[in-house]
Design a protein around this motif. Structure first.
Motif, PDB file in Angstrom:
ATOM      1  N   LYS A 134      16.114  52.160  11.585  1.00 40.06           N
ATOM      2  CA  LYS A 134      14.779  51.564  11.637  1.00 40.06           C
ATOM      3  C   LYS A 134      14.605  50.868  12.991  1.00 40.06           C
ATOM      4  O   LYS A 134      15.490  50.897  13.830  1.00 40.06           O
ATOM      5  CB  LYS A 134      14.588  50.555  10.497  1.00 40.06           C
ATOM      6  N   ASP A 139       6.432  51.958  14.695  1.00 32.35           N
ATOM      7  CA  ASP A 139       7.264  51.549  13.557  1.00 32.35           C
ATOM      8  C   ASP A 139       6.376  51.144  12.386  1.00 32.35           C
ATOM      9  O   ASP A 139       6.682  51.438  11.231  1.00 32.35           O
ATOM     10  CB  ASP A 139       8.176  50.380  13.944  1.00 32.35           C
ATOM     11  N   HIS A 140       5.269  50.460  12.689  1.00 27.35           N
ATOM     12  CA  HIS A 140       4.326  50.095  11.633  1.00 27.35           C
ATOM     13  C   HIS A 140       3.696  51.347  11.030  1.00 27.35           C
ATOM     14  O   HIS A 140       3.590  51.483   9.804  1.00 27.35           O
ATOM     15  CB  HIS A 140       3.232  49.183  12.196  1.00 27.35           C
ATOM     16  N   PHE A 156       4.757  54.512  11.018  1.00 25.47           N
ATOM     17  CA  PHE A 156       5.681  55.412  10.320  1.00 25.47           C
ATOM     18  C   PHE A 156       6.602  54.681   9.335  1.00 25.47           C
ATOM     19  O   PHE A 156       7.586  55.243   8.861  1.00 25.47           O
ATOM     20  CB  PHE A 156       6.523  56.185  11.333  1.00 25.47           C
ATOM     21  N   LYS A 157       6.288  53.424   9.033  1.00 24.26           N
ATOM     22  CA  LYS A 157       6.997  52.660   7.996  1.00 24.26           C
ATOM     23  C   LYS A 157       8.481  52.457   8.313  1.00 24.26           C
ATOM     24  O   LYS A 157       9.327  52.479   7.420  1.00 24.26           O
ATOM     25  CB  LYS A 157       6.863  53.341   6.616  1.00 24.26           C
ATOM     26  N   THR A 158       8.806  52.255   9.586  1.00 23.88           N
ATOM     27  CA  THR A 158      10.193  51.939   9.960  1.00 23.88           C
ATOM     28  C   THR A 158      10.269  50.541  10.573  1.00 23.88           C
ATOM     29  O   THR A 158      11.262  50.192  11.203  1.00 23.88           O
ATOM     30  CB  THR A 158      10.753  52.975  10.959  1.00 23.88           C
TER      31      THR A 158
END
Length: 342
Positions: free
Chosen positions: A314, A324-325, A327-329
């Motif tokens: 992550k 990251d926000h 793609f949920k990482t």
């Protein structure tokens, strides 16, 4: 002990952290209060990773052995300390056995077959050392570079490309080969290229640099060459920016398909190169810089440290957390309630 030493104690063993204090992800100020004291309880309290315990071997005070900060021959494996008694003993012991299979005084790339079935575990167990990849001095020279060489190489290229494209598409007058662009349109292409870079930065880091090579020795060697070594030796300042010649080749390869997809592709490439340069400088700074609490780079330094030592799968963003926000990482870094100083 000499005043220059920064000794701490763990499990009855002494470790000198003088060369590590500025690189410590938790800051100098958190370490300072434990100079000359046991650190077992505080390491457990703050949830230090296996990698943190593993790395301590490189700082062990032992007059008969090389600290191995320059690639010298070190002890085979790290002594398991009493402080690890409540951790997964078999896991830690196995990490040490894996480490003992390699000779760090010799090029590592040709030795990776020795740890191939367990490469993912080994590469994410960081050490505080420098490494050599190739026996050939020429090949080796292409794998590292001082940080300042990157802006020296790329800024003239970016400026030249920008000026030429501005001349050919904005100030071209009657010589325009196609409809001229306004200054605002030109800037729009630059911004679009910059935005494309941020997506490329995330995508390369997540799906290429962190692709699991499995047990294939060739894929493991390739992975270690392009990114794995950065996780294994994360404090080597010569391996934290992309050497210009390989970067130039990669830029050409990536530009070829982009030129078929986008109009005014060279203008967009100029914006993408600006994004790349900013990314590379931020990456170096979040490893070696001393940002102040409350600044953007302070947040990114803590965020990137989390990626290295806690969440390898992550927190892929280095210059931005945007993707990251999306793609949920994204990882929420722990709120400490006090400022860190490096």
């Amino acid at each position: 002990m000499a005043s220059t030493e920064f000794a701490v104690n763990l499990g009855g063993k002494t470790y000198d952290l003088r060369n590590f204090v500025r690189d410590h992800p938790g800051g100098i100020n958190t370490l300072e209060k434990f100079r000359g004291k046991p650190v077992g309880q505080v390491m457990k309290l703050y949830g230090h990773s296996y990698s943190a315990y593993h790395m301590l071997n490189d700082f062990r005070v032992d007059s008969g052995k090389d600290a191995n900060l320059t690639g010298g021959v070190s002890a085979s494996g790290r002594i398991i300390t009493k402080g690890e008694a409540d951790m997964d003993h078999e896991q830690i012991a196995f990490l040490e056995e894996l480490e003992s299979r390699l000779d760090w005084s010799k090029p590592l790339l040709s030795q990776l077959h020795k740890i191939a079935p367990h490469y993912e575990l080994w590469v994410n167990s960081a050490v505080y050392r420098k490494c050599r990849l190739f026996a050939s001095p020429v090949l080796e020279s292409l794998t590292f570079t001082p940080w300042y060489v990157v802006p020296m190489f790329w800024i003239p290229i970016i400026v030249c490309m920008g000026v030429l494209q501005f001349r050919d598409h904005v100030f071209c007058g009657d010589s325009c080969e196609e409809a001229s662009l306004s200054g605002l349109e030109f800037v729009g292409h630059i911004v679009f290229g910059f935005f494309l870079w941020t997506l490329l930065e995330y995508s390369l880091h997540r799906w290429v640099f962190h692709h699991d090579p499995g047990s294939s020795v060739i894929l493991i060697q390739l992975h270690f060459l392009i990114h794995g070594m950065h996780h294994k030796v994360p404090f080597d300042g010569l391996r934290q920016v992309f050497p210009p010649i390989p970067a130039l080749l990669l830029a050409v390869i990536l530009y070829l398909p982009a030129s078929l997809l986008f109009t005014h592709s060279l203008i967009k490439l100029t914006g993408a190169l600006i994004g790349y340069l900013i990314y590379d400088m931020i990456h170096y700074y979040v490893h070696h810089g001393s940002p102040r609490d409350g600044t953007y780079l302070y947040a990114m330094k803590r965020y990137h440290s989390n990626h290295h030592f806690l969440n390898h799968d992550k927190a892929f963003g280095i210059s931005s957390k945007l993707w990251d926000h999306i793609f949920k990482t994204f990882v929420q870094v722990k709120n400490l309630g006090f400022s860190l100083h490096w």
